[in-house]
Design an enzyme around this catalytic site. Structure first.
Site, PDB file in Angstrom:
ATOM      1  N   HIS A 113       0.843  -1.199   0.000  1.00 42.56           N
ATOM      2  CA  HIS A 113       0.000   0.000   0.000  1.00 42.56           C
ATOM      3  C   HIS A 113       0.879   1.250   0.000  1.00 42.56           C
ATOM      4  O   HIS A 113       2.084   1.162   0.240  1.00 42.56           O
ATOM      5  CB  HIS A 113      -0.887  -0.011   1.258  1.00 42.56           C
ATOM      6  CG  HIS A 113      -0.074   0.020   2.518  1.00 42.56           C
ATOM      7  ND1 HIS A 113       0.269  -1.131   3.209  1.00 42.56           N
ATOM      8  CD2 HIS A 113       0.516   1.043   3.177  1.00 42.56           C
ATOM      9  CE1 HIS A 113       1.031  -0.799   4.238  1.00 42.56           C
ATOM     10  NE2 HIS A 113       1.196   0.510   4.251  1.00 42.56           N
TER      11      HIS A 113
ATOM     12  N   HIS B 189       5.881   6.769  -1.051  1.00 41.42           N
ATOM     13  CA  HIS B 189       6.610   5.553  -1.443  1.00 41.42           C
ATOM     14  C   HIS B 189       5.768   4.347  -1.046  1.00 41.42           C
ATOM     15  O   HIS B 189       4.867   4.457  -0.208  1.00 41.42           O
ATOM     16  CB  HIS B 189       7.958   5.487  -0.712  1.00 41.42           C
ATOM     17  CG  HIS B 189       7.794   5.349   0.768  1.00 41.42           C
ATOM     18  ND1 HIS B 189       7.634   6.442   1.597  1.00 41.42           N
ATOM     19  CD2 HIS B 189       7.703   4.255   1.567  1.00 41.42           C
ATOM     20  CE1 HIS B 189       7.463   6.016   2.840  1.00 41.42           C
ATOM     21  NE2 HIS B 189       7.500   4.690   2.847  1.00 41.42           N
TER      22      HIS B 189
END
Ligand code: 3AM
Length: 179
Positions: free
Chosen positions: A37, A121
């Site tokens: 995720h 990120h």
């Protein structure tokens, strides 16, 4: 208490593409593919009574669907022994706007905005004693990593339960984009 964080879930094909980077790397604990995720905000341990208020505030976040592009592989922090391997995210204006809107909504729920700059990120692995030289060769191999853009149509409030076998993430609320 409930451990909470806010994130963008990724489509299954993207999770699989990202998990394709996983390899034997001493000291690396790879994130389970289904849990991959993009974290937007970690809230930490929150009193269960506050969860409905957090959900209400997040429901007020208005955003239109927008494309997200995953690109390149790197590590953090710089130095001899990094702690994380990541896939990069293009920090597009709509992503940064969504991040800001979520910070604003959470401030209303009593969570002051984070002081650290948002550095989008996707965490691939957490490292324990893996030398930077080993992550650098993995990064060189996947320097060109890029996925077709996917449309972000929602974000998710997750609870996270830590166990000896790793964290279990459960969606507590899915907040959808306006059409
Ligand atoms: O997806 P990433 O790795 O960026 O590192 C944890 C993960 O982010 C982060 O919350 C996300 C979901 O677990 N996290 C865990 N503990 C944290 C802490 N104490 C934390 N972020 C900040 N402070």
């Amino acid at each position: 208490m409930t451990r909470l964080f806010v994130a963008v879930d990724l489509p299954r094909e993207l999770k699989e593409a990202v998990a394709g980077i996983f390899t034997q790397l001493p000291g690396a604990r790879w994130v389970p593919a289904e849990q991959i995720h993009l974290t937007l905000r970690f809230l930490g341990e929150v009193d269960a009574k506050e969860v409905p208020i957090i959900k209400q505030c997040l429901e007020r976040v208005v955003f239109a669907p927008f494309p997200l592009v995953l690109r390149g592989v790197g590590h953090f922090p710089p130095g001899k022994y990094p702690r994380v391997i990541w896939v990069g995210i293009d920090p597009s204006p709509p992503l940064l706007q969504l991040y800001e809107n979520i910070q604003g909504a959470l401030a209303e729920a009593g969570f002051p905005p984070e002081e650290r700059r948002f550095s989008p990120h996707v965490t691939l692995a957490r490292l324990h004693g893996t030398p930077a030289s080993a992550t650098e060769s993995l990064e060189a191999e996947h320097r060109q990593f890029c996925c077709p853009p996917f449309n972000v149509e929602s974000f998710v409030l997750y609870s996270s339960v830590l166990s000896r076998t790793g964290a279990v993430h459960t969606p507590e609320a899915v907040l959808k984009a306006s059409p």
